[in-house]
Design a protein around this motif. Sequence first.
Motif, PDB file in Angstrom:
ATOM      1  N   GLU A 188     -12.062  -5.737   5.526  1.00 53.98           N
ATOM      2  CA  GLU A 188     -12.605  -6.852   4.743  1.00 53.98           C
ATOM      3  C   GLU A 188     -11.906  -6.985   3.406  1.00 53.98           C
ATOM      4  O   GLU A 188     -12.541  -7.139   2.380  1.00 53.98           O
ATOM      5  CB  GLU A 188     -14.105  -6.632   4.512  1.00 53.98           C
ATOM      6  N   GLN A 189     -10.576  -6.957   3.416  1.00 51.05           N
ATOM      7  CA  GLN A 189      -9.847  -6.929   2.144  1.00 51.05           C
ATOM      8  C   GLN A 189     -10.303  -7.990   1.144  1.00 51.05           C
ATOM      9  O   GLN A 189     -10.765  -7.665   0.063  1.00 51.05           O
ATOM     10  CB  GLN A 189      -8.339  -7.124   2.386  1.00 51.05           C
ATOM     11  N   GLU A 190     -10.162  -9.244   1.529  1.00 47.29           N
ATOM     12  CA  GLU A 190     -10.347 -10.314   0.558  1.00 47.29           C
ATOM     13  C   GLU A 190     -11.748 -10.919   0.595  1.00 47.29           C
ATOM     14  O   GLU A 190     -12.079 -11.749  -0.220  1.00 47.29           O
ATOM     15  CB  GLU A 190      -9.332 -11.426   0.814  1.00 47.29           C
ATOM     16  N   VAL A 191     -12.529 -10.541   1.585  1.00 46.75           N
ATOM     17  CA  VAL A 191     -13.830 -11.176   1.750  1.00 46.75           C
ATOM     18  C   VAL A 191     -14.863 -10.421   0.943  1.00 46.75           C
ATOM     19  O   VAL A 191     -15.000  -9.216   1.048  1.00 46.75           O
ATOM     20  CB  VAL A 191     -14.237 -11.205   3.233  1.00 46.75           C
ATOM     21  N   SER A 192     -15.596 -11.149   0.137  1.00 43.71           N
ATOM     22  CA  SER A 192     -16.608 -10.486  -0.668  1.00 43.71           C
ATOM     23  C   SER A 192     -17.866 -10.265   0.159  1.00 43.71           C
ATOM     24  O   SER A 192     -18.090 -10.906   1.184  1.00 43.71           O
ATOM     25  CB  SER A 192     -16.911 -11.327  -1.900  1.00 43.71           C
ATOM     26  N   SER A 193     -18.712  -9.364  -0.304  1.00 47.32           N
ATOM     27  CA  SER A 193     -19.851  -8.938   0.499  1.00 47.32           C
ATOM     28  C   SER A 193     -21.072  -9.830   0.283  1.00 47.32           C
ATOM     29  O   SER A 193     -21.223 -10.481  -0.754  1.00 47.32           O
ATOM     30  CB  SER A 193     -20.205  -7.493   0.160  1.00 47.32           C
ATOM     31  N   TRP A 224     -19.405 -12.148   7.091  1.00 45.69           N
ATOM     32  CA  TRP A 224     -19.085 -12.471   5.694  1.00 45.69           C
ATOM     33  C   TRP A 224     -18.068 -13.589   5.569  1.00 45.69           C
ATOM     34  O   TRP A 224     -18.212 -14.505   4.761  1.00 45.69           O
ATOM     35  CB  TRP A 224     -18.573 -11.219   4.960  1.00 45.69           C
ATOM     36  N   GLU A 225     -16.973 -13.486   6.375  1.00 46.59           N
ATOM     37  CA  GLU A 225     -15.925 -14.498   6.215  1.00 46.59           C
ATOM     38  C   GLU A 225     -16.444 -15.898   6.566  1.00 46.59           C
ATOM     39  O   GLU A 225     -16.007 -16.895   6.001  1.00 46.59           O
ATOM     40  CB  GLU A 225     -14.709 -14.159   7.074  1.00 46.59           C
ATOM     41  N   GLU A 251     -18.619 -17.048   3.662  1.00 48.05           N
ATOM     42  CA  GLU A 251     -17.761 -17.429   2.539  1.00 48.05           C
ATOM     43  C   GLU A 251     -17.092 -18.777   2.792  1.00 48.05           C
ATOM     44  O   GLU A 251     -17.024 -19.633   1.904  1.00 48.05           O
ATOM     45  CB  GLU A 251     -16.700 -16.341   2.329  1.00 48.05           C
ATOM     46  N   ARG A 252     -16.620 -18.972   4.015  1.00 48.07           N
ATOM     47  CA  ARG A 252     -15.964 -20.230   4.351  1.00 48.07           C
ATOM     48  C   ARG A 252     -16.963 -21.385   4.267  1.00 48.07           C
ATOM     49  O   ARG A 252     -16.625 -22.485   3.830  1.00 48.07           O
ATOM     50  CB  ARG A 252     -15.360 -20.136   5.760  1.00 48.07           C
ATOM     51  N   GLU A 258     -17.257 -22.254   0.715  1.00 50.89           N
ATOM     52  CA  GLU A 258     -16.045 -22.933   0.237  1.00 50.89           C
ATOM     53  C   GLU A 258     -16.009 -24.390   0.706  1.00 50.89           C
ATOM     54  O   GLU A 258     -15.658 -25.295  -0.061  1.00 50.89           O
ATOM     55  CB  GLU A 258     -14.798 -22.195   0.743  1.00 50.89           C
TER      56      GLU A 258
END
Length: 176
Positions: free
Chosen positions: A33-38, A47-48, A51-52, A55
Amino acid sequence: MLLLSLLTLIWACNKENNELVIEAEPQPDPIVEQEVSSYSGVDPLLWEYFERFEEEGRERGIEMDLRAKKITGIIQSIGEDDVAGQCNYNSLRPNHVIIDQDFWDRASVQAREFVVFHELGHCDLLREHRESAFENGTCQSIMRSGLGTCRDNYNTRTKEAYLDELFDPNFANQIP
Ligand SMILES: [Zn+2]
């Protein structure tokens, strides 16, 4: 109550009051989950998509904050044929998204996005189902119930228009 009878058809989902309490804490995986915040209380696999969703809403001028609304989500077997997702809520706890494990395991990224966005359409945007179809028979909204006659047509070409419709305040059912 009518909605409760709509559970059994493909892609169907419902809002139902229940006392289900799930306190699962996500276990962040820094490698995957490098770039995805929790999102607290949300399965990291979702999560992704959360987040999307935020966005896409922000790009359309909508204030988005799934964390502040304490919207939670898990992937687990729903155990009802052809039900891919649900948005559950009750007066004591915030909206809770459940995505069916079997669906998740075999779905494409796009199909997962479709179902997660549909459920967040209920849970976050407070949208109800909308069954309208275009002249060619395709659905006008990803908020279709799956019980109507329109055909899904969510793909890379049509996605932007469907998301415009999803976040259109004219279709929202926000409770003041
Ligand atoms: Zn639904």
